[in-house]
Design a protein around this motif. Structure first.
Motif, PDB file in Angstrom:
ATOM      1  N   GLU A  58      51.822  -2.744  14.691  1.00  0.00           N
ATOM      2  CA  GLU A  58      51.833  -4.018  13.974  1.00  0.00           C
ATOM      3  C   GLU A  58      52.157  -3.802  12.501  1.00  0.00           C
ATOM      4  N   ARG A  59      51.541  -2.785  11.915  1.00  0.00           N
ATOM      5  CA  ARG A  59      51.815  -2.455  10.505  1.00  0.00           C
ATOM      6  C   ARG A  59      53.283  -2.041  10.312  1.00  0.00           C
ATOM      7  N   ALA A  60      53.836  -1.281  11.255  1.00  0.00           N
ATOM      8  CA  ALA A  60      55.237  -0.847  11.171  1.00  0.00           C
ATOM      9  C   ALA A  60      56.171  -2.059  11.179  1.00  0.00           C
ATOM     10  N   LEU A  61      55.890  -3.030  12.019  1.00  0.00           N
ATOM     11  CA  LEU A  61      56.708  -4.254  12.046  1.00  0.00           C
ATOM     12  C   LEU A  61      56.574  -5.033  10.739  1.00  0.00           C
ATOM     13  N   GLU A  62      55.382  -5.020  10.190  1.00  0.00           N
ATOM     14  CA  GLU A  62      55.131  -5.682   8.906  1.00  0.00           C
ATOM     15  C   GLU A  62      55.972  -5.024   7.805  1.00  0.00           C
ATOM     16  N   VAL A  63      56.002  -3.700   7.802  1.00  0.00           N
ATOM     17  CA  VAL A  63      56.800  -2.949   6.832  1.00  0.00           C
ATOM     18  C   VAL A  63      58.277  -3.273   7.020  1.00  0.00           C
ATOM     19  N   TYR A  64      58.728  -3.228   8.260  1.00  0.00           N
ATOM     20  CA  TYR A  64      60.141  -3.503   8.538  1.00  0.00           C
ATOM     21  C   TYR A  64      60.522  -4.910   8.079  1.00  0.00           C
ATOM     22  N   ASP A  65      59.651  -5.863   8.304  1.00  0.00           N
ATOM     23  CA  ASP A  65      59.924  -7.240   7.885  1.00  0.00           C
ATOM     24  C   ASP A  65      60.129  -7.323   6.373  1.00  0.00           C
ATOM     25  N   ILE A  66      59.428  -6.510   5.628  1.00  0.00           N
ATOM     26  CA  ILE A  66      59.546  -6.506   4.165  1.00  0.00           C
ATOM     27  C   ILE A  66      60.860  -5.872   3.722  1.00  0.00           C
ATOM     28  N   ILE A  67      61.250  -4.756   4.336  1.00  0.00           N
ATOM     29  CA  ILE A  67      62.421  -4.017   3.841  1.00  0.00           C
ATOM     30  C   ILE A  67      63.757  -4.510   4.400  1.00  0.00           C
ATOM     31  N   ARG A  68      63.740  -5.200   5.522  1.00  0.00           N
ATOM     32  CA  ARG A  68      65.001  -5.579   6.160  1.00  0.00           C
ATOM     33  C   ARG A  68      65.828  -6.545   5.319  1.00  0.00           C
ATOM     34  N   THR A  69      65.187  -7.301   4.412  1.00  0.00           N
ATOM     35  CA  THR A  69      65.901  -8.293   3.602  1.00  0.00           C
ATOM     36  C   THR A  69      66.402  -7.749   2.265  1.00  0.00           C
ATOM     37  N   ILE A  70      66.141  -6.468   1.983  1.00  0.00           N
ATOM     38  CA  ILE A  70      66.643  -5.878   0.737  1.00  0.00           C
ATOM     39  C   ILE A  70      68.166  -5.892   0.787  1.00  0.00           C
ATOM     40  N   LEU A  95      58.177  -2.188  -1.364  1.00  0.00           N
ATOM     41  CA  LEU A  95      56.962  -1.910  -0.593  1.00  0.00           C
ATOM     42  C   LEU A  95      55.738  -1.782  -1.495  1.00  0.00           C
ATOM     43  N   GLN A  96      55.900  -1.177  -2.649  1.00  0.00           N
ATOM     44  CA  GLN A  96      54.768  -1.072  -3.577  1.00  0.00           C
ATOM     45  C   GLN A  96      54.277  -2.453  -3.985  1.00  0.00           C
ATOM     46  N   ARG A  97      55.189  -3.386  -4.117  1.00  0.00           N
ATOM     47  CA  ARG A  97      54.828  -4.742  -4.534  1.00  0.00           C
ATOM     48  C   ARG A  97      54.290  -5.594  -3.385  1.00  0.00           C
ATOM     49  N   CYS A  98      54.802  -5.377  -2.185  1.00  0.00           N
ATOM     50  CA  CYS A  98      54.560  -6.336  -1.106  1.00  0.00           C
ATOM     51  C   CYS A  98      53.599  -5.892  -0.008  1.00  0.00           C
ATOM     52  N   LEU A  99      53.347  -4.606   0.134  1.00  0.00           N
ATOM     53  CA  LEU A  99      52.483  -4.188   1.246  1.00  0.00           C
ATOM     54  C   LEU A  99      51.052  -4.633   0.992  1.00  0.00           C
ATOM     55  N   PRO A 100      50.478  -5.380   1.942  1.00  0.00           N
ATOM     56  CA  PRO A 100      49.131  -5.919   1.742  1.00  0.00           C
ATOM     57  C   PRO A 100      48.003  -4.973   2.149  1.00  0.00           C
ATOM     58  N   PHE A 101      48.327  -3.733   2.502  1.00  0.00           N
ATOM     59  CA  PHE A 101      47.283  -2.792   2.904  1.00  0.00           C
ATOM     60  C   PHE A 101      47.435  -1.493   2.127  1.00  0.00           C
ATOM     61  N   LYS A 102      46.342  -0.725   2.050  1.00  0.00           N
ATOM     62  CA  LYS A 102      46.360   0.552   1.333  1.00  0.00           C
ATOM     63  C   LYS A 102      47.278   1.515   2.066  1.00  0.00           C
ATOM     64  N   HIS A 103      48.090   2.229   1.291  1.00  0.00           N
ATOM     65  CA  HIS A 103      49.081   3.090   1.926  1.00  0.00           C
ATOM     66  C   HIS A 103      49.534   4.213   1.007  1.00  0.00           C
ATOM     67  N   LYS A 104      50.065   5.228   1.650  1.00  0.00           N
ATOM     68  CA  LYS A 104      50.817   6.287   0.977  1.00  0.00           C
ATOM     69  C   LYS A 104      52.226   6.129   1.533  1.00  0.00           C
ATOM     70  N   LEU A 105      53.202   6.233   0.683  1.00  0.00           N
ATOM     71  CA  LEU A 105      54.574   5.945   1.069  1.00  0.00           C
ATOM     72  C   LEU A 105      55.444   7.188   0.984  1.00  0.00           C
ATOM     73  N   GLU A 106      56.169   7.468   2.059  1.00  0.00           N
ATOM     74  CA  GLU A 106      57.152   8.559   2.078  1.00  0.00           C
ATOM     75  C   GLU A 106      58.483   7.961   2.525  1.00  0.00           C
ATOM     76  N   ILE A 107      59.514   8.179   1.728  1.00  0.00           N
ATOM     77  CA  ILE A 107      60.833   7.640   2.048  1.00  0.00           C
ATOM     78  C   ILE A 107      61.815   8.796   2.090  1.00  0.00           C
ATOM     79  N   PHE A 108      62.569   8.857   3.173  1.00  0.00           N
ATOM     80  CA  PHE A 108      63.541   9.930   3.365  1.00  0.00           C
ATOM     81  C   PHE A 108      64.859   9.371   3.867  1.00  0.00           C
TER      82      PHE A 108
END
Length: 165
Positions: A40-52, A109-122
């Motif tokens: 569910e969280r992965a879909l939430e993340v995808y929903d945020i980034i897909r519109t960039i 993602l730093q601005r929009c993710l509503p849950f605590k997270h560590k972010l790795e982008i590759f």
């Protein structure tokens, strides 16, 4: 005497096996709930980034297949804290804007993710000629902060991460 010892071990081991199985049966629903929450969280993340928006084209990263649902992974690291990993694929192996795309992903993602997270982008493995260097840049907090201090770069990022009407 020997057979009594074997019988004793068999009986003693059987009880442990039964308790272990009971414990596993109780943990299964918890694991499946955790897995469902991660998905569910992965879909939430995808929903945020897909519109960039792509920095050069009028298309979104989703439209260009730079990001897909399968490029997002989320794993719970502790209670209510998650590791979010994104592997994006630039449109060409020598894309000059791959670092900028990674920066846009991080900022949004730093601005929009509503849950605590560590972010790795590759960058997806083998998808860019200098992926290792770009991966270092977009995962280095000081470099990201310095990039966002540049007014021209900040304006481009803001245009890319702006939500569509």
């Amino acid at each position: 005497m020997l057979s009594l010892g074997l019988l004793w071990r068999a009986l003693a081991g059987g009880g442990h096996e039964e308790k272990r199985k009971e414990k596993e049966d109780k943990e299964k629903p918890l694991r499946s709930r955790a897995k469902a929450m991660e998905q569910e969280r992965a879909l939430e993340v995808y929903d945020i980034i897909r519109t960039i928006r792509d920095p050069e084209k009028p298309n979104t990263l989703e439209e260009l297949d730079v990001v897909t649902e399968s490029c997002v992974e989320v794993h719970e690291t502790s209670e209510d804290e998650y590791l979010v990993t994104i592997r994006f694929t630039p449109t060409v192996p020598h894309c000059s804007l791959a670092t900028l795309i990674g920066l846009c992903l991080r900022i949004k993602l730093q601005r929009c993710l509503p849950f605590k997270h560590k972010l790795e982008i590759f960058i997806s493995e083998g998808a860019h000629s200098i992926e290792e260097d770009i991966n270092k840049q977009i995962n280095d907090k000081e470099r990201v902060a310095a990039a966002m201090e540049n007014p021209n770069l900040r304006e481009i990022v803001e245009q890319c991460v702006l939500e569509p009407d």
